[in-house]
Design a protein around this motif. Structure first.
Motif, mmCIF file in Angstrom:
data_model
loop_
_atom_site.group_PDB
_atom_site.id
_atom_site.type_symbol
_atom_site.label_atom_id
_atom_site.label_comp_id
_atom_site.label_asym_id
_atom_site.label_seq_id
_atom_site.Cartn_x
_atom_site.Cartn_y
_atom_site.Cartn_z
ATOM 1 N N TYR A 1 0.826 -1.205 0.000
ATOM 2 C CA TYR A 1 0.000 0.000 0.000
ATOM 3 C C TYR A 1 0.866 1.264 0.000
ATOM 4 O O TYR A 1 0.524 2.266 -0.636
ATOM 5 N N VAL A 2 1.975 1.225 0.736
ATOM 6 C CA VAL A 2 2.884 2.374 0.778
ATOM 7 C C VAL A 2 3.450 2.653 -0.613
ATOM 8 O O VAL A 2 3.545 3.805 -1.053
ATOM 9 N N ILE A 3 3.799 1.596 -1.337
ATOM 10 C CA ILE A 3 4.327 1.749 -2.702
ATOM 11 C C ILE A 3 3.257 2.340 -3.613
ATOM 12 O O ILE A 3 3.527 3.249 -4.401
ATOM 13 N N LEU A 4 2.041 1.843 -3.506
ATOM 14 C CA LEU A 4 0.957 2.315 -4.370
ATOM 15 C C LEU A 4 0.651 3.792 -4.136
ATOM 16 O O LEU A 4 0.336 4.531 -5.072
ATOM 17 N N ALA A 5 0.730 4.230 -2.870
ATOM 18 C CA ALA A 5 0.330 5.595 -2.517
ATOM 19 C C ALA A 5 1.460 6.607 -2.657
ATOM 20 O O ALA A 5 1.235 7.813 -2.442
ATOM 21 N N LEU B 1 -3.182 12.378 0.183
ATOM 22 C CA LEU B 1 -4.105 11.693 1.098
ATOM 23 C C LEU B 1 -5.300 12.606 1.366
ATOM 24 O O LEU B 1 -5.235 13.527 2.180
ATOM 25 N N ALA B 2 -6.417 12.332 0.693
ATOM 26 C CA ALA B 2 -7.602 13.185 0.797
ATOM 27 C C ALA B 2 -8.506 12.792 1.959
ATOM 28 O O ALA B 2 -9.177 13.638 2.549
ATOM 29 N N VAL B 3 -8.551 11.513 2.289
ATOM 30 C CA VAL B 3 -9.396 11.014 3.379
ATOM 31 C C VAL B 3 -8.573 10.049 4.216
ATOM 32 O O VAL B 3 -7.909 9.157 3.683
ATOM 33 N N ASN B 4 -8.639 10.241 5.538
ATOM 34 C CA ASN B 4 -7.941 9.335 6.457
ATOM 35 C C ASN B 4 -8.795 9.189 7.710
ATOM 36 O O ASN B 4 -8.564 9.834 8.726
ATOM 37 N N LYS B 5 -9.849 8.342 7.618
ATOM 38 C CA LYS B 5 -10.803 8.181 8.708
ATOM 39 C C LYS B 5 -11.169 6.709 8.902
ATOM 40 O O LYS B 5 -11.288 5.966 7.941
ATOM 41 N N GLN B 6 -11.331 6.316 10.165
ATOM 42 C CA GLN B 6 -11.815 4.974 10.528
ATOM 43 C C GLN B 6 -10.931 3.868 9.946
ATOM 44 O O GLN B 6 -11.402 2.774 9.652
ATOM 45 N N GLY B 7 -9.657 4.171 9.773
ATOM 46 C CA GLY B 7 -8.744 3.176 9.225
ATOM 47 C C GLY B 7 -8.758 3.093 7.715
ATOM 48 O O GLY B 7 -8.055 2.270 7.131
ATOM 49 N N ASP B 8 -9.568 3.933 7.050
ATOM 50 C CA ASP B 8 -9.665 3.952 5.589
ATOM 51 C C ASP B 8 -8.918 5.164 5.036
ATOM 52 O O ASP B 8 -8.920 6.248 5.646
ATOM 53 N N LYS B 9 -8.294 4.992 3.874
ATOM 54 C CA LYS B 9 -7.531 6.067 3.259
ATOM 55 C C LYS B 9 -7.871 6.180 1.775
ATOM 56 O O LYS B 9 -7.928 5.160 1.082
ATOM 57 N N ILE B 10 -8.080 7.408 1.328
ATOM 58 C CA ILE B 10 -8.350 7.662 -0.087
ATOM 59 C C ILE B 10 -7.328 8.674 -0.598
ATOM 60 O O ILE B 10 -7.144 9.745 -0.004
ATOM 61 N N TYR B 11 -6.691 8.313 -1.712
ATOM 62 C CA TYR B 11 -5.649 9.151 -2.294
ATOM 63 C C TYR B 11 -6.143 9.714 -3.623
ATOM 64 O O TYR B 11 -6.764 9.005 -4.429
ATOM 65 N N THR B 12 -5.846 11.010 -3.830
ATOM 66 C CA THR B 12 -6.220 11.683 -5.071
ATOM 67 C C THR B 12 -4.992 12.402 -5.638
ATOM 68 O O THR B 12 -3.886 12.303 -5.089
ATOM 69 N N ALA B 13 -5.198 13.167 -6.722
ATOM 70 C CA ALA B 13 -4.085 13.869 -7.357
ATOM 71 C C ALA B 13 -3.754 15.171 -6.648
ATOM 72 O O ALA B 13 -2.618 15.608 -6.643
ATOM 73 N N PHE B 14 -4.752 15.781 -6.011
ATOM 74 C CA PHE B 14 -4.546 17.108 -5.420
ATOM 75 C C PHE B 14 -5.577 17.319 -4.318
ATOM 76 O O PHE B 14 -6.579 16.595 -4.232
ATOM 77 N N PRO B 15 -5.356 18.314 -3.450
ATOM 78 C CA PRO B 15 -6.303 18.585 -2.362
ATOM 79 C C PRO B 15 -7.682 18.955 -2.892
ATOM 80 O O PRO B 15 -7.804 19.501 -3.979
#
Length: 515
Positions: free
Chosen positions: A492-496, A501-515
């Motif tokens: 996961y670290v390699i992928l991200a 990191l746009a969302v970091n809640k409840q153990g879930d993370k969502i990555y996007t291109a920009f804020p």
């Protein structure tokens, strides 16, 4: 004076209706949902949309071959009424539980010629917490058990009736093909009936002719499915022949599930499990006794065809245990490394074990009635205690992807609000499809979970994923990150890497291109 048959049928029907009601009562928020559940539901939706049986939960949307079509086809049929397959699963499995209770009652009745034995078998099935739990999950096992029990009864009628016996054997073949088209493990049922025909028939002429009639019922449907798969995807079942030994963790999982089946009271189980290998010894001891019994009965009849055949239903139920286990073991070691000894996988064995429990109890009943009555009451009360705990747990909320963890997920809400057409790469494509209606893209991975072999092109896959996310047309959604093992988290670290990191809640993370 014996009670008329309709009284027993009435009691059996009430048990069956009670089972259907209890499934509905235990699942007010719907059935439990697993990865495969979403596959079946999405496949049914695809059929209803006129697109055929396809992987609608994935962006690739390829024709489905990994899952046979039986369960999805039933859900699609129910969906013709306007009921979405996600909701339809609850009513299909509730009905299946009731019907399975009724069929087991008939099996016990026919096997022992005792109506009481049939009612006892039906009641034990009703209050068995593990088998009840199977029917509260949106999976194909309840339908598979239905076809298995119906095939058992049709096969036993073939040996009991001279008139129209061929029709029953042909029907048993058709039901076996339906079981196979519900779960590929139905091949074990096919092998069980063929071996039984060769053992129970008196002459080679009867053996070969009866096998031919049975296969005439099985082959057309199974062959049609195989031809469809070859024409659309160039593979029969999406499985490759690769050796991967069964792990010790998988074996321990199977023993743990068996312990829950025979000892449903958790407090007692936790105490007894401290005794080293206790449940493993019980399991293998039980299988050894059944193996000796079936080999003795089979060889005795095969070597001397003039002898009376063993009771058919008990014989095929026991033989099926070993045929099914052989099928699962071969799948785990040669075809699908991701298959584990989960409850849903071993549930059909539990059904046969219940059948043999009642058959053994009836045999003891004829020798010492009062002891068997007390033992039966003890087993029933014991099972009921475990069942009430299961019912209480299920009523607390949805199971699997139907739980509040997913329903209230902030990450899911974020994904659901993405612009139409945004591509979602995720480690949980099934719930992404369920809660956002967006098909998902699978992640690059180092190892193929089915073959257990290196997947290849990992670096290229990572580069393509990151470029797609950085283009602004895609996002990377990772769920339950902290609960994954170290090796998975390192992927996961390699992928991200390089993503926002746009969302970091409840153990879930969502990555996007920009804020």
């Amino acid at each position: 004076m014996t009670k008329p048959p309709y009284v027993s049928f009435l009691i059996l029907s009430l048990l069956s209706l009670s089972g259907t009601f209890l499934i509905l009562y235990a699942t007010p928020q719907g059935l439990g949902l697993l990865d495969d559940s979403i596959g079946y539901i999405a496949g049914a939706r695809s059929i209803l949309a006129g697109q055929g049986y396809r992987e609608a939960w994935l962006a690739s949307n390829q024709p489905v071959t990994h899952f046979p079509p039986g369960f999805s086809a039933i859900l699609a049929f129910v969906g013709l009424s306007g009921l979405d397959p996600l909701r339809g699963t609850r009513f299909v499995n509730a009905l299946a539980f009731g019907v399975n209770i009724f069929l087991l009652g008939l099996v016990g009745w026919r096997m022992t010629s005792s109506r009481v034995a049939g009612l006892v078998l039906a009641a034990l099935f009703l209050v068995n917490g593990e088998l009840f739990r199977i029917h509260t999950t949106a999976m194909s096992e309840p339908l598979y058990i239905f076809f298995t029990l119906a095939a058992f009864l049709a096969f036993s009628h073939y040996f009991a009736r001279e008139e129209s016996a061929i029709k029953f054997l042909l029907f048993a073949g058709v039901l076996t093909s339906f079981a196979y088209l519900t779960r590929y493990a139905g091949l074990a049922l096919l092998a069980t009936f063929l071996v039984s025909l060769f053992i129970l028939q008196d002459t080679w002429k009867k053996r070969l002719s009866s096998a031919g009639i049975f296969l005439a019922g099985f082959i057309p449907f199974a062959l049609a499915w195989a031809i469809r798969n070859r024409l659309l995807t160039d593979n029969a079942t999406n499985r490759k022949l690769v050796y991967h030994p069964i792990t010790s963790e998988n074996i321990q999982l199977g023993i743990s599930n068996f312990a829950s089946f025979i000892l449903p009271i958790e407090e007692w189980r936790k105490t007894l499990i401290k005794i080293p290998n206790m449940f493993a010894v019980i399991l293998f001891g039980l299988l050894l006794v059944l193996l000796v019994w079936i080999v003795f009965k089979g060889l005795k009849k095969f070597t001397d065809p003039s002898l009376q055949a063993p009771e058919v239903l008990s014989f095929i139920s026991t033989l099926y245990i070993f045929g099914y286990l052989a099928s699962i073991l071969s799948s785990m070691t040669l075809f699908d490394a991701s298959t584990k000894f989960q409850l849903r996988i071993v549930a059909p064995v539990y059904v046969s074990l219940l059948i043999m429990l009642v058959y053994s109890g009836y045999w003891l009943w004829r020798k010492q009635k009062m002891s068997v009555v007390l033992l039966t009451l003890a087993v029933f009360v014991f099972s009921l205690s475990g069942f009430t705990n299961t019912l209480t747990q299920l009523r607390k909320g949805g199971q699997g992807y139907a739980s509040f963890q997913w329903f209230d997920s902030e990450a899911m809400k974020f994904l659901a609000e993405l612009p139409e057409g945004t591509r979602i790469y995720s480690n949980e494509t099934a719930p992404v499809y369920l809660y956002t209606k967006h098909p998902g893209y699978v992640l690059p991975d180092l190892v193929d979970p089915v073959t257990g072999l290196p997947r290849g092109r990992f670096d290229e896959g990572v580069a393509e994923l990151q470029a797609d996310v950085l283009s602004g047309e895609a996002v990377l959604a990772l769920f339950d990150v902290d609960s994954q093992d170290v090796e998975v988290q390192s992927v996961y670290v390699i992928l991200a890497d390089g993503l926002y990191l746009a969302v970091n809640k409840q153990g879930d993370k969502i990555y996007t291109a920009f804020p």
